[in-house]
Design a protein around this motif. Structure first.
Motif, mmCIF file in Angstrom:
data_model
loop_
_atom_site.group_PDB
_atom_site.id
_atom_site.type_symbol
_atom_site.label_atom_id
_atom_site.label_comp_id
_atom_site.label_asym_id
_atom_site.label_seq_id
_atom_site.Cartn_x
_atom_site.Cartn_y
_atom_site.Cartn_z
ATOM 1 N N ALA C 166 9.332 -7.258 8.512
ATOM 2 C CA ALA C 166 9.599 -7.535 9.938
ATOM 3 C C ALA C 166 10.772 -8.051 10.464
ATOM 4 N N LEU C 167 11.014 -9.430 9.632
ATOM 5 C CA LEU C 167 11.897 -10.745 10.303
ATOM 6 C C LEU C 167 13.134 -10.028 9.188
ATOM 7 N N ARG C 168 12.234 -9.013 8.060
ATOM 8 C CA ARG C 168 13.785 -9.164 7.090
ATOM 9 C C ARG C 168 14.587 -10.366 6.420
ATOM 10 N N PRO C 169 13.066 -11.076 5.615
ATOM 11 C CA PRO C 169 13.293 -11.739 4.798
ATOM 12 C C PRO C 169 13.975 -11.955 3.598
ATOM 13 N N ALA C 170 14.238 -12.871 3.146
ATOM 14 C CA ALA C 170 15.462 -13.062 2.152
ATOM 15 C C ALA C 170 14.301 -13.189 0.488
ATOM 16 N N LEU C 171 13.073 -13.275 0.964
ATOM 17 C CA LEU C 171 12.433 -13.272 -0.528
ATOM 18 C C LEU C 171 11.044 -12.528 0.232
ATOM 19 N N LEU C 172 10.347 -11.660 -0.678
ATOM 20 C CA LEU C 172 8.780 -11.059 -0.388
ATOM 21 C C LEU C 172 8.144 -11.633 -1.545
ATOM 22 N N VAL C 173 6.792 -12.180 -1.091
ATOM 23 C CA VAL C 173 6.224 -13.077 -2.306
ATOM 24 C C VAL C 173 5.385 -11.859 -1.959
ATOM 25 N N ALA C 174 4.971 -10.930 -3.394
ATOM 26 C CA ALA C 174 4.049 -10.033 -3.534
ATOM 27 C C ALA C 174 2.511 -10.610 -4.091
ATOM 28 N N ASP C 175 1.917 -11.053 -3.953
ATOM 29 C CA ASP C 175 0.351 -11.729 -4.817
ATOM 30 C C ASP C 175 -0.810 -10.105 -4.801
ATOM 31 N N GLU C 176 -0.630 -9.520 -5.723
ATOM 32 C CA GLU C 176 -1.333 -8.470 -6.645
ATOM 33 C C GLU C 176 -1.447 -7.775 -5.282
ATOM 34 N N PRO C 177 -0.330 -7.019 -4.956
ATOM 35 C CA PRO C 177 -0.500 -6.401 -3.857
ATOM 36 C C PRO C 177 -0.880 -4.493 -4.646
ATOM 37 N N THR C 178 -0.654 -3.949 -5.363
ATOM 38 C CA THR C 178 -1.293 -2.763 -5.891
ATOM 39 C C THR C 178 -2.634 -2.847 -6.636
ATOM 40 N N THR C 179 -3.471 -4.233 -6.728
ATOM 41 C CA THR C 179 -4.243 -4.304 -7.997
ATOM 42 C C THR C 179 -6.026 -3.883 -6.919
ATOM 43 N N ALA C 180 -6.251 -3.726 -5.828
ATOM 44 C CA ALA C 180 -7.478 -2.941 -5.419
ATOM 45 C C ALA C 180 -6.760 -1.546 -4.496
ATOM 46 N N LEU C 181 -5.961 -0.669 -5.404
ATOM 47 C CA LEU C 181 -6.008 0.518 -4.900
ATOM 48 C C LEU C 181 -5.206 1.169 -6.135
ATOM 49 N N ASP C 182 -6.144 2.851 -5.440
ATOM 50 C CA ASP C 182 -5.642 3.903 -6.690
ATOM 51 C C ASP C 182 -4.869 3.743 -7.345
ATOM 52 N N VAL C 183 -4.678 4.191 -8.553
ATOM 53 C CA VAL C 183 -3.309 4.206 -9.533
ATOM 54 C C VAL C 183 -1.488 5.566 -8.659
ATOM 55 N N THR C 184 -2.745 6.308 -7.772
ATOM 56 C CA THR C 184 -1.986 7.158 -7.162
ATOM 57 C C THR C 184 -1.082 6.987 -5.852
ATOM 58 N N VAL C 185 -2.200 5.873 -5.059
ATOM 59 C CA VAL C 185 -1.339 5.228 -3.775
ATOM 60 C C VAL C 185 -0.818 4.074 -4.712
ATOM 61 N N GLN C 186 -0.804 2.736 -6.022
ATOM 62 C CA GLN C 186 -0.366 2.142 -6.350
ATOM 63 C C GLN C 186 1.396 2.260 -6.620
ATOM 64 N N ALA C 187 0.965 3.671 -7.418
ATOM 65 C CA ALA C 187 2.893 4.739 -7.323
ATOM 66 C C ALA C 187 3.665 3.985 -6.226
ATOM 67 N N GLN C 188 2.850 4.595 -4.929
ATOM 68 C CA GLN C 188 3.835 5.030 -3.972
ATOM 69 C C GLN C 188 4.267 3.862 -2.788
ATOM 70 N N LEU C 189 2.963 3.550 -3.608
ATOM 71 C CA LEU C 189 3.835 1.618 -2.387
ATOM 72 C C LEU C 189 4.423 0.786 -3.638
ATOM 73 N N LEU C 190 5.054 0.814 -5.197
ATOM 74 C CA LEU C 190 5.557 0.033 -5.653
ATOM 75 C C LEU C 190 7.608 0.918 -5.222
ATOM 76 N N ASP C 191 7.186 2.464 -4.933
ATOM 77 C CA ASP C 191 8.046 2.627 -4.933
ATOM 78 C C ASP C 191 9.172 2.669 -3.466
ATOM 79 N N LEU C 192 8.220 2.552 -2.668
ATOM 80 C CA LEU C 192 8.552 1.853 -1.803
ATOM 81 C C LEU C 192 8.817 0.692 -1.273
ATOM 82 N N MET C 193 8.219 -0.058 -1.773
ATOM 83 C CA MET C 193 8.957 -1.222 -1.894
ATOM 84 C C MET C 193 10.152 -1.351 -2.980
ATOM 85 N N GLN C 194 10.299 -0.649 -3.540
ATOM 86 C CA GLN C 194 11.855 -0.899 -4.140
ATOM 87 C C GLN C 194 12.898 -0.203 -3.203
#
Lengths: 319, 338, 618
Positions: C166-194
């Motif tokens: 929200a505040l456009r930080p220079a650093l994003l710490v992503a701690d296992e951000p997709t571990t709890a999610l299904d693979v299809t959702v994981q792929a979408q989220l990784l794309d979004l983050m990139q």
């Protein structure tokens, strides 16, 4: 929501009917004869039979219970064996004193309990936490009557001996008559009722808050840079509210017990006092009436709490 | 069963060599039963030990009450109108003859206090055992059977819990007449429901555990699952609740006696001793009549409560007061979840 | 440089002594880059970042962590909280618990903005709507007033990303951000983050146990073990030509596409305890190449390439791709598919749902399994893949007779099990057994391991007394447990060992069919490989039939000969592994396969260009 409410109200009514049924049955199988008690020790068998007929005790128990239940739905709780006053009237007359005591006690309990609980939970293991734990365990260990007696001894007797009479030893002044006197008379009873109940809330708030502060969403709040005070009071306490509100309903029945003792110690002429007196006099209709009234409060409180619970929890409120 | 050699290119057998982590081997945690662990934690908890000593002392005193009474030379119900009361009929305070003073009838407060302990403890133990038994049985049945059985039993629990206990208790006592037996029954009547509630909740969550499902898939009967898988896992909450119930029972008994509806005078109980102190504001002239029974009552209930708290901490270290320890267990859990 | 960490050291004091979670690590992360931090449980990867930003309560932290030149470790709590949000955003593992359940999501994002910036309520609301739109929440102007429970897991994680950025930080710490999610959702989220990273130039510190995730997104990779960094380098270097034996072991443990009929290179032993403060290399106890020197001091970094360093004494030439040995074709499971052992025909399973009506006397029905038919042949491994909620676990329990069917039949050796009497059902247990997912929950903590394994023998009155004990010890040996640990409690075993206990229990009755419900999903990668290898070798030795249920496509491909894909209670496709994975016919299968992270792409890319291909010496 309506479905939920209707279920709760139905089960509440069932509970009340069951309680009155059990009471009736108990009085029926009980060895002592109220008619004999009321007629007095010198009464002849004829006189006792007369009393029995006058009180309607000669009817079969089922019939009496049926009359009682139908009366109940018309707001008629019968008449006192002792002074023939309608039970409902004598209950209503004493309600303000008891209600003042109960509400004030609850306020003291919540205020004290929540403050101590939050203080202890903010720094688990600190001296504040240890003091809090000591308070909780003392509160849980002291019977209401001991707390009341000690308060009376210290704040009434010792102060009076020293020439500072601030607290009255006994009595009740209606709020409508003199609010200041009302509060002055009730202060010690409030503390008596509140102190013991406060322990439960302090313990509950502490354990809940400690566990909530370990939740992931608290870490999220901190990761946003929210200041610690706001994290505790806004994010943490928000989720402690629900168990505290639930506890109030569970406590209500216990609070009622505290009232009986407190009213006796501080000479307050409330429903608890009436109940004890009626027990000693064998005044069945009044005992049943007091029991039902108290149960009704408990049932209403628990329904209200369930409602509040639903309103407090977004997961229940918004489907 | 054939004895296959699992020597495939991977070394699965190596798995058990360092087996138990080095740390637990070093601290000697290995091969100790959960019970031993709890015991060693309790032994190193000063609060628990002090409370336990207090409780043991009180129990010893209560058991040897007749002995003490003989030593002092005062019976519990014996009235010493000459020695115990002043000429104007007021009780004398603590002196070398009456260690803790005398009461309004000139009886020895100290001897009565010890006899009172005997009664309080017996009532509390009997009531606690009874309430635990009924509560466990009802709670376990409700939680395990679920369905209609659960609905009915839960309704009973809730109704009992919503009864104004003390009011109900006094009307009950007024009907049956106060006595030792009535007191125990009344306490049990109002104590089983909270236990049943806790046990039911635990049972509900245990029966959803995978190990119960595993037992079922092995063909274990309901009875075996209850006995082997559910009950041992209930021991912890039952034990904790039990220690916390004893002081509640002591308080309940004292309250009933205070209201004149418990064990009747002249038999000494802490409750009716305090009732005597409050009648006619006796305590304003004889503070010892209020202070000593109150202190005794408080000491014992506090000791039981403290012990109960410690037992709970020892059984479930996650609940402990010490923040850092807690935090680390939580971290470990997180790491496992990774 | 955006972030420079030097000698970061984190210790907690516990009742059992100091817990040295992070042991002097240093790394750098530049603007717009992604650094993948890989490691298993207890590697210290999460603790290190949380300690850095002051979120690890009770931690004793030393070293330096410079964010844009300012040391985070010397800041007071107020200064640190001013950094969290505007300069560092964080996304955590579990989206279900990371948002406050009682506040609207829009309020939670707005709170973060208003804490750090002065702006009117109206403009903040507009910003939040824009943020929600950016992370792909449909109808953001309406959903802004919804509560977290009204969103799916993936959507909640999108909200978390919006909150973190929200505040456009220079650093994003992503701690296992997709571990709890299904693979299809994981792929979408990784794309979004990139996408967001490209747009805003955010640097990402991606902490994960999943090598596939790292292979997909990281520029540089760090491998951590026992609180230390053991290897670092570019993605291609660490994944393609790893040098450190631990990195190699990790890569060898992961089943990947096309790895069927290979044997996974599991790392022997158990993860180390952080309470153990011995000097030397933390990996020494599990390393096949361990030398005297490894036990004394932690090796200095060996420079493999200008960008790759490994803290290992092995020569530089040791770096190379991981090649898995192959089982001879004759031994593979496919060859011996026998006759039908169990037949599932048109099975339907319903559960009671929410209450209906004024008094709630009637209930909705939820259909978990909807018309499934499958054959299970003796001696084969049938894999069932599906995402959460697909009904695969329900089907597994129906197969073992734990859940009654609402429709259809299940035949075992030609007999319909739903018509069985109690006695028949009891004897069915002897032939069909189950291995469960949770190595902690599936064993009763209050009982000794010996009696847990003996349970089936006692229940079915097969053995008793001395005979019983020796049977149990045989079983323990069979699954690779030390039989002398007969009297220990489950708490004294690690996750992998507990899963072995569960397997021993399932084997006790010498069943014909074993239903494995996600048996490895709760385990670390290296342990996962041990269990998969154990299951394979047991099948070869004992001629078992497996139904293997998992959400991980690669695991199923590795172990199964035939596979069925489940989606919303139905089987959308089934057939031999080669066919389903090579030429998926159904669209859902294709999207599942496309979403699964592909480690092979990276390793293949590097492997082709690499000159030295060293066969594993294992």
């Amino acid at each position: 929501m309506i479905r939920f409410l209707s279920r709760r109200i139905l089960s509440g009514i069932l509970t009340l009917i069951a309680i009155s049924g059990v009471m009736f049955l108990l009085f029926y199988v009980a060895p002592n004869d109220p008619a004999a008690t009321i007629a007095g020790p010198q009464a002849t068998n004829d006189q006792i039979d007369q009393v029995r007929a006058r009180l309607g005790l000669d009817m079969p128990v089922i019939e009496r219970y049926w009359l009682f239940i139908t009366g109940l739905f018309q707001g008629d709780l019968g008449y006192s064996f002792f002074n023939k006053e309608p039970v409902l009237d004598s209950l209503v007359r004493r309600l303000p004193a008891t209600a003042s005591l109960a509400v004030g006690g609850l306020v003291v309990a919540l205020g004290l309990g929540v403050t101590i609980g939050v203080g202890a939970a903010r720094k688990p293991g600190s001296w504040r936490d240890k003091l809090g734990t000591a308070f909780v365990l003392t509160g849980l260990s002291v019977p209401t009557f001991v707390a009341g007696l000690i308060l009376l001894y210290v704040f009434f007797y010792l102060l009076t001996v020293m020439g500072l009479t601030f607290f009255p030893a006994a009595g009740y002044v209606p709020f409508t008559e003199n609010p200041l006197e009302w509060a002055r008379h009730l202060l010690l009873p409030w503390i008596t009722v509140g102190f013991v109940a406060a322990a439960t809330y302090a313990r509950l708030v502490r354990s809940q808050l400690v566990s909530v502060m370990g939740e992931d969403y608290i870490r999220t709040a901190r990761s946003k840079g929210i200041r610690e005070d706001r994290v505790v009071y806004r994010h943490g306490m928000r989720n402690v509210l629900t168990p505290v509100v639930t506890q109030i309903s569970l406590d209500f029945a216990i609070l009622m017990g505290g009232l009986v003792v407190t009213e006796r110690i501080f000479g307050i002429n409330g429903i608890g006092r009436l109940a004890i007196d009626s027990v000693n006099r064998g005044d069945q209709p009044v005992i049943i009436g007091a029991m039902l009234l108290a149960s009704l409060f408990v049932v209403i409180a628990s329904i209200l709490v369930d409602l509040a619970y639903a309103l407090l929890d977004s997961r229940v409120r918004v489907k | 069963m054939p004895e296959p050699t699992v020597d495939a290119p991977t070394d699965t057998t190596l798995d058990n060599q360092p087996s138990v982590s080095a740390a637990s081997a070093r601290t000697g945690v290995a091969a100790r039963s959960p019970f031993q662990l709890v015991w060693s934690r309790l032994r190193h908890d000063p609060t628990a030990m002090v409370s336990a000593v207090v409780i043991v002392l009180v129990i010893v005193a209560a058991i040897s009450a007749p002995l003490i009474s003989g030593l002092v030379g005062h019976g519990p119900d014996e009235q010493f109108r000459k020695e115990g009361l002043t000429p104007s009929g007021l009780p004398t305070g603590p002196n070398d003859q009456f260690l803790l003073g005398a009461d309004n009838l000139g009886r020895d407060l100290f001897v009565r206090l010890i006899y009172g302990a005997q009664l309080s403890l017996i009532v509390a133990f009997v009531a606690t055992v009874g309430a635990l038994g009924i509560g466990t049985l009802v709670g376990m049945t409700a939680g395990f059977m679920r369905g209609k059985v659960d609905t009915v039993l839960t309704w009973f629990m809730d109704t009992t819990l919503s009864l104004p206990q003390l009011l109900f208790a006094i009307s009950l006592v007024s009907l049956v007449g106060p006595s030792f037996g009535t007191t125990v029954v009344v306490i049990i009547l109002f104590s089983w429901a909270p236990i049943a509630r806790v046990v039911r909740g635990q049972t509900l969550s245990i029966r959803e555990k995978e190990f119960v499902e595993a037992a079922r898939s092995l063909g274990a009967s309901n009875w075996r699952i209850m006995r082997v898988d559910v009950l041992p896992n209930l021991v912890v909450p039952i034990l904790v609740y039990g220690t916390l119930l004893i002081p509640q029972a002591i308080v309940f008994e004292a309250t009933l006696s205070f209201l004149g509806l418990g064990v009747l005078p002249p038999t000494a109980t802490w409750g009716n001793m305090l009732a005597a102190a409050s009648t006619g504001s006796m305590y304003t002239i004889a503070w010892w009549m209020l202070v000593f029974p109150s202190a005794a009552l408080l000491c014992v209930t506090l000791a039981f409560n403290l012990l109960g708290d410690s037992v709970r901490d020892a059984l479930d270290p996650r609940q402990t007061l010490f923040a850092k320890k807690r935090r680390v267990t939580k971290l470990k859990k997180k790491e496992i979840a990774e | 440089m955006l972030l420079t960490v030097e000698n970061l050291d984190v210790t907690f004091s516990t009742g059992d002594g100091p817990l040295h979670a992070v042991r002097g690590i240093s790394f750098e992360l530049d603007h717009g880059q992604t650094l993948g931090v890989v490691g298993e449980s207890g590697s210290g990867k999460s603790v290190s970042t949380q300690a850095m930003v002051g979120l690890a309560a009770g931690a004793h932290v030393t070293g330096r962590a410079l964010l844009q030149g300012r040391d985070l470790l010397t800041m007071n709590p107020a200064e640190l909280s001013a950094v969290r949000g505007p300069q560092i955003g964080m996304v955590f593992q579990d989206p279900l618990s990371s948002l406050h359940p009682q506040f609207r999501i829009g309020w939670q994002i707005a709170e973060a903005i208003q804490r750090h910036e002065r702006s009117s309520a109206k403009s903040v609301r507009a910003r939040v709507i824009k943020l929600l739109d950016e992370v792909g929440i449909p109808n953001p102007d309406k959903r802004i007033d919804d509560y977290p429970h009204q969103f799916s897991g993936g959507m909640r994680q999108r909200v978390m990303i919006a909150l973190a950025l929200a505040l456009r930080p220079a650093l994003l710490v992503a701690d296992e951000p997709t571990t709890a999610l299904d693979v299809t959702v994981q792929a979408q989220l990784l794309d979004l983050m990139q996408d967001l990273q490209r747009e805003h130039g955010t640097a990402i510190l991606m902490i994960t146990h999943d090598l596939g995730v790292v292979a997909g997104v990281a520029d540089n990779v760090i491998t951590m073990y026992g609180g230390r960094i053991v290897e670092r380098g570019t993605r291609a270097e660490v994944l393609g030509r790893p040098h450190h034996p631990y990195s190699k072991g990790l890569l060898g443990s992961v089943p990947r596409g096309g790895s069927q009929r290979t044997i996974l290179q599991s790392i022997p032993g158990q993860p180390m305890s952080l309470l153990d403060d011995r000097p030397g290399c933390p990996f020494a106890a599990r390393c096949a190449f361990v030398q005297e020197a490894c036990l004394e001091t932690f090796p200095d970094a060996r420079v493999i390439s200008p960008t790759q360093q490994s803290n290992c004494i092995l020569p530089t030439e040791f770096a190379g791709p991981v090649v898995l040995p192959i089982i001879p074709a004759a031994e593979s499971g496919i060859a011996k598919t026998g006759e039908v052992l169990a037949r599932i025909s048109d099975v339907r399973i319903e559960f009671d749902g929410a209450r209906k009506g004024l008094l709630g006397l009637t209930r909705d029905k939820i259909v978990a399994v909807d018309g499934v038919s499958l054959d299970i042949r003796a001696g084969e491994t049938l894999g069932i893949v599906g995402e959460s909620g697909s009904g695969k676990s329900t089907l597994a329990r129906a197969l073992t007779g734990l859940i009654p069917l609402s429709g259809g039949t299940i035949e075992f050796e030609g007999e319909d099990i739903s018509t069985f009497t109690t006695a028949q059902r009891h004897s069915l247990r002897r032939h069909v057994q189950m291995v469960f997912q949770d190595p902690f929950g599936s064993l009763n903590q209050q009982r000794r391991v010996g009696s847990i394994i003996a349970d089936p023998l006692v229940i079915h009155r097969i053995a008793d007394g001395r005979n019983l004990r020796s049977r149990v010890q045989d079983l323990m040996e069979l699954v690779g447990l030390n039989p002398e640990h007969y009297n220990r409690f489950p708490a004294e075993f690690s996750g992998g060992q507990r899963q072995r206990i569960g397997i021993a229990r399932a084997l006790a009755l010498e069943p014909k069919l074993i239903v494995c419900d996600e048996p490895v999903s709760a385990l670390d990668v290296s342990i996962q490989a041990q269990i998969l290898n154990l299951l394979s070798s047991l099948q070869r030795e004992l001629g078992l039939t497996y139904v293997f249920i998992a959400h991980d496509l690669a695991v199923v491909e590795h172990i199964a000969a035939r596979v069925a894909v489940m989606y919303k209670g139905k089987i959308v496709e089934s057939g031999p592994v080669e066919q389903i994975y090579g030429a998926p016919a159904h669209e859902y299968t294709r999207s599942l396969l496309a979403a699964a992270p592909h480690l092979d792409d990276v390793t293949a890319m590097v492997g082709a260009s690499s000159t030295t291909q060293i066969e594993e010496a294992h």
